[in-house]
Design an enzyme around this catalytic site. Structure first.
Site, mmCIF file in Angstrom:
data_model
loop_
_atom_site.group_PDB
_atom_site.id
_atom_site.type_symbol
_atom_site.label_atom_id
_atom_site.label_comp_id
_atom_site.label_asym_id
_atom_site.label_seq_id
_atom_site.Cartn_x
_atom_site.Cartn_y
_atom_site.Cartn_z
ATOM 1 N N THR A 173 0.886 -1.077 0.033
ATOM 2 C CA THR A 173 -0.159 -0.071 -0.004
ATOM 3 C C THR A 173 0.805 1.346 0.049
ATOM 4 O OG1 THR A 173 -1.563 -1.282 1.196
ATOM 5 C CG2 THR A 173 -1.773 1.257 1.192
ATOM 6 N N ILE A 196 -0.619 12.276 0.659
ATOM 7 C CA ILE A 196 -0.967 13.482 1.477
ATOM 8 C C ILE A 196 -0.545 13.356 2.963
ATOM 9 C CG2 ILE A 196 -2.647 15.160 2.539
ATOM 10 C CD1 ILE A 196 -2.356 14.812 -0.548
ATOM 11 N N HIS A 249 -1.407 14.166 6.130
ATOM 12 C CA HIS A 249 -2.508 14.870 6.809
ATOM 13 C C HIS A 249 -2.285 15.528 7.920
ATOM 14 C CE1 HIS A 249 -5.264 12.858 4.150
ATOM 15 N NE2 HIS A 249 -4.801 11.656 4.177
ATOM 16 N N VAL A 277 6.026 -14.819 4.502
ATOM 17 C CA VAL A 277 5.724 -15.733 5.686
ATOM 18 C C VAL A 277 4.725 -16.517 5.687
ATOM 19 C CG1 VAL A 277 5.181 -15.507 8.266
ATOM 20 C CG2 VAL A 277 6.872 -13.715 7.167
ATOM 21 N N GLU A 310 -4.569 1.880 7.866
ATOM 22 C CA GLU A 310 -4.948 2.762 6.486
ATOM 23 C C GLU A 310 -4.781 3.981 6.956
ATOM 24 O OE1 GLU A 310 -9.295 2.298 6.582
ATOM 25 O OE2 GLU A 310 -9.492 2.498 8.652
ATOM 26 N N SER A 311 -5.402 5.012 5.932
ATOM 27 C CA SER A 311 -4.832 6.497 6.011
ATOM 28 C C SER A 311 -5.285 6.653 7.427
ATOM 29 C CB SER A 311 -5.803 6.987 4.954
ATOM 30 O OG SER A 311 -5.252 8.492 4.948
ATOM 31 N N CYS A 366 15.972 9.001 -19.330
ATOM 32 C CA CYS A 366 14.429 9.479 -19.210
ATOM 33 C C CYS A 366 14.304 10.634 -19.550
ATOM 34 C CB CYS A 366 14.069 8.921 -17.917
ATOM 35 S SG CYS A 366 12.323 9.631 -17.448
HETATM 36 C C1 LIG Z 1 -6.053 4.770 -1.589
HETATM 37 C C2 LIG Z 1 -5.213 5.016 -0.560
HETATM 38 C C3 LIG Z 1 -4.954 6.378 -0.157
HETATM 39 C C4 LIG Z 1 -3.977 6.693 0.837
HETATM 40 N N1 LIG Z 1 -3.989 7.981 1.343
HETATM 41 C C5 LIG Z 1 -2.931 8.233 2.252
HETATM 42 C C6 LIG Z 1 -2.634 9.616 2.247
HETATM 43 O O1 LIG Z 1 -2.673 10.570 1.499
HETATM 44 N N2 LIG Z 1 -1.825 9.868 3.588
HETATM 45 C C7 LIG Z 1 -1.456 8.964 4.453
HETATM 46 O O2 LIG Z 1 -1.038 9.257 5.366
HETATM 47 N N3 LIG Z 1 -1.993 7.558 4.339
HETATM 48 C C8 LIG Z 1 -2.558 7.457 3.053
HETATM 49 N N4 LIG Z 1 -3.127 6.035 3.003
HETATM 50 C C9 LIG Z 1 -2.615 5.180 3.952
HETATM 51 C C10 LIG Z 1 -1.075 4.393 3.829
HETATM 52 O O3 LIG Z 1 -0.827 4.350 2.293
HETATM 53 C C11 LIG Z 1 -0.785 3.394 4.483
HETATM 54 O O4 LIG Z 1 -1.286 3.516 5.695
HETATM 55 C C12 LIG Z 1 0.532 3.184 4.519
HETATM 56 O O5 LIG Z 1 1.112 2.720 3.437
HETATM 57 C C13 LIG Z 1 0.539 1.455 5.241
HETATM 58 O O6 LIG Z 1 1.902 1.039 5.131
HETATM 59 P P1 LIG Z 1 2.238 -0.476 6.034
HETATM 60 O O7 LIG Z 1 3.587 -0.433 5.967
HETATM 61 O O8 LIG Z 1 1.452 -0.659 7.068
HETATM 62 O O9 LIG Z 1 1.724 -1.478 4.739
HETATM 63 P P2 LIG Z 1 2.159 -1.968 3.307
HETATM 64 O O10 LIG Z 1 2.632 -0.746 2.506
HETATM 65 O O11 LIG Z 1 0.992 -2.681 2.679
HETATM 66 O O12 LIG Z 1 3.311 -2.885 3.655
HETATM 67 C C14 LIG Z 1 3.145 -4.080 4.198
HETATM 68 C C15 LIG Z 1 4.009 -5.179 3.438
HETATM 69 O O13 LIG Z 1 4.044 -6.353 4.133
HETATM 70 C C16 LIG Z 1 4.257 -7.089 3.179
HETATM 71 N N5 LIG Z 1 3.659 -8.606 3.326
HETATM 72 C C17 LIG Z 1 2.436 -9.130 3.534
HETATM 73 N N6 LIG Z 1 2.205 -10.091 3.701
HETATM 74 C C18 LIG Z 1 3.381 -10.667 3.948
HETATM 75 C C19 LIG Z 1 3.996 -12.126 4.489
HETATM 76 N N7 LIG Z 1 3.202 -13.131 4.645
HETATM 77 N N8 LIG Z 1 5.344 -12.221 4.480
HETATM 78 C C20 LIG Z 1 6.113 -11.100 4.010
HETATM 79 N N9 LIG Z 1 5.617 -9.931 3.747
HETATM 80 C C21 LIG Z 1 4.532 -9.594 3.726
HETATM 81 C C22 LIG Z 1 3.599 -6.645 1.875
HETATM 82 O O14 LIG Z 1 4.282 -7.221 0.536
HETATM 83 C C23 LIG Z 1 3.891 -5.091 1.994
HETATM 84 O O15 LIG Z 1 5.111 -4.861 1.162
HETATM 85 C C24 LIG Z 1 -3.807 5.699 1.702
HETATM 86 C C25 LIG Z 1 -3.940 4.393 1.462
HETATM 87 C C26 LIG Z 1 -4.705 3.945 0.158
HETATM 88 C C27 LIG Z 1 -4.963 2.542 -0.122
#
Ligand SMILES: Cc1cc2nc3c(=O)[nH]c(=O)nc-3n(C[C@H](O)[C@H](O)[C@H](O)COP(=O)(O)OP(=O)(O)OC[C@H]3O[C@@H](n4cnc5c(N)ncnc54)[C@H](O)[C@@H]3O)c2cc1C
Length: 472
Positions: A40, A47, A49, A172, A337-338, A401
């Site tokens: 994600t 943004i 926020h 995992v 999430e966001s 590029c």
């Molecule tokens: C449409 C949208 C808009 C958003 N806009 C904003 C914004 O403007 N501002 C803001 O602050 N936030 C925003 N967010 C939220 C933000 O993008 C997320 O909160 C953040 O990127 C989450 O990061 P994460 O590291 O928790 O998850 P991720 O980036 O999803 O990382 C999780 C990782 O775990 C790995 N993984 C999963 N399962 C396994 C497994 N079994 N074994 C090994 N690895 C695994 C995945 O491959 C992935 O790389 C938005 C989200 C979305 C979807």
């Protein structure tokens, strides 16, 4: 045997990794994808926020406001693109004004500074392209924009330089709780760890269920976007949010930190945790809704690409960061999430406060390297610096590029720096080669050649991103 095993190399996992790299702990990150920032964290609005939207008292509100305050300092320390451009929530109907006022009140309770409600005319003075129908706007000076790839990669690189090891292409599949440690089983190896951090994004519920019987359920909530050419990037300078109405949540209209225009996201709950495809109806919805914010929506031919990302929405509607009752030393960083991206500067320290007592609160290492220098964007450097760089290495004078003016030197740097790029998307996210108007139409052959030459692999083995995504 390691001290801490982090599952997931998104912005949350990398923030925790960087924070723990300040201490004398053996920390590893396991990631199922071949690179950092493949979940994600690579597909969102970018943004920073302000924190007026989150429910007062929630973890989202607390970490958002703190993260927003720290983003600027972190961007200087780790050299990633961030701009405090401010945001506006626009209101087009009289009935919406009390809801706008509620948002202002919520923001003040959450500790967001500088909020005010301005008239439609005042808003249009700042943003001349704003719809004539806007009657009020909540002005949010602390809102910002960030490059999500640069932020995540910078955290990971810095963690790596300070001793954190990353295992990519390691999915995992199971975790066993054995005495005072965990055995993390991937499709490649087994790792024993005293502490496990679950930062697996939309899969965090699956990882959680490997060790805990306490329920957690994450829905993938897809958001689709349209990205427009830099020719449209100055249509607005603030991030424009729409006030949610009875007809649904609006979409945003924002410049990106690199000067494009971004429109979206939609919100649809889907069953497929890999469902990052876009749909004709989703993109059309994003464009139609965005057109309501401004007077002249850019023409369709100005749209250079579309993409979608999956929010990890937990049923409780807040972040879950902590130990489940039945799994000591296993820490969920779930439901992020966001505004997860905005919280990245503080998620690491929030989690570290739970991890460090397990190791008797070690002191920070004296040799921790806090600063990281990113890849220079040669085209944007002052003439003198550009010439100096080219004298040192002539690869910085060869444009690969043409849309984004990215040189061979920048691509070589992306490949050879810590946790270097190994795929086309890895190059793209580190340098922007392929992110411009032609969307890699011209630079792909040259980039394939460079990856092949530098990594010593046949061109047929060069991947776009992920297993089996061969370019040739
Ligand atoms: C449409 C949208 C808009 C958003 N806009 C904003 C914004 O403007 N501002 C803001 O602050 N936030 C925003 N967010 C939220 C933000 O993008 C997320 O909160 C953040 O990127 C989450 O990061 P994460 O590291 O928790 O998850 P991720 O980036 O999803 O990382 C999780 C990782 O775990 C790995 N993984 C999963 N399962 C396994 C497994 N079994 N074994 C090994 N690895 C695994 C995945 O491959 C992935 O790389 C938005 C989200 C979305 C979807």
């Amino acid at each position: 045997m390691v001290d801490v095993c982090i599952i997931g190399a998104g912005v949350s996992g990398c923030s925790v990794a960087r924070e723990l790299s300040k201490y004398d702990l053996k920390t590893v990150v396991v990631e199922k994808a071949p690179d950092v920032c493949e979940g994600t964290s690579k597909a969102n609005s970018g943004i920073v926020h302000a924190g007026f939207d989150a429910e007062p008292g929630s973890l989202k509100a607390k970490l958002n406001v703190e993260g927003n305050k720290k983003m600027e300092e972190l961007s200087r320390e780790l050299d990633f693109s961030f701009k405090r451009n401010g945001s506006m929530v626009i209101c087009k109907e009289k009935e919406g004004i009390p809801r706008l006022e509620k948002l202002l009140e919520k923001g003040r309770i959450n500790g967001v500074a500088g909020l005010s409600i301005i008239s439609g005319d005042e808003a249009r003075k700042m943003e001349p392209n704003l719809s004539k129908g806007v009657i009020r706007a909540l002005l949010v000076p602390t809102g910002g924009i960030v490059c999500p790839f640069e932020l995540t990669i910078a955290l990971a690189e810095n963690a790596n330089v300070n001793g954190v090891e990353f295992f990519f292409d390691n999915c995992v599949t199971d975790i066993k709780h054995e005495g005072d440690r965990y055995r993390v089983i991937t499709d490649k190896q087994e790792i024993e760890a005293k502490v496990v951090i679950n930062a697996a994004g939309v899969y965090a519920d699956k990882i959680h269920a490997m060790v805990s019987t306490h329920p957690m359920h994450i829905t993938a909530r897809r958001g689709q976007y349209c990205l427009y050419d830099k020719a449209c990037g100055t249509m607005v300078s603030h991030t424009i949010f729409q006030l949610p109405t009875a007809l649904g949540k609006g979409v945003l209209f924002t410049p990106t930190v690199h000067g494009n225009l971004l429109v979206g996201p939609t919100a649809e709950d889907i069953d497929d945790k890999e469902g990052t495809n876009t749909t004709a109806s989703g993109l059309s919805e994003a464009k139609t809704k965005a057109a309501d914010s401004v007077e002249n929506m850019p023409a369709g031919r100005q749209m250079i690409t579309s993409f979608s990302g999956l929010r990890a929405h937990e049923d409780g509607d807040d972040f879950i960061i902590g130990e489940p009752e039945d799994a000591e030393n296993f820490i969920d960083v779930a439901g992020i999430e966001s505004p997860g991206l905005s919280c990245a500067p503080v998620i690491g320290s929030f989690v570290a406060d739970m991890v460090l007592p397990v190791f008797n609160n070690p002191k920070e290492k004296p040799n921790f390297i806090a600063k990281r220098t990113g890849i220079p964007h040669v085209a944007l450097l002052p003439e003198e610096e550009k010439e100096k760089l080219i004298k040192e290495n002539s690869a910085y004078s060869v444009i690969v590029c043409r849309c984004e003016m990215i040189t061979e030197g920048e691509i070589l740097d992306a490949i050879h720096r810590p946790l270097g790029a190994k795929s086309m998307d890895g190059i793209k996210r580190r340098t922007r080669a392929g992110m411009g108007r032609c969307q890699a139409g011209f630079c792909t052959p040259r980039t394939v050649e460079l990856i092949s030459r530098e990594l010593g692999i046949p061109m047929e083995e060069v991947i776009k991103s992920g297993r089996d995504s061969h370019v040739l």
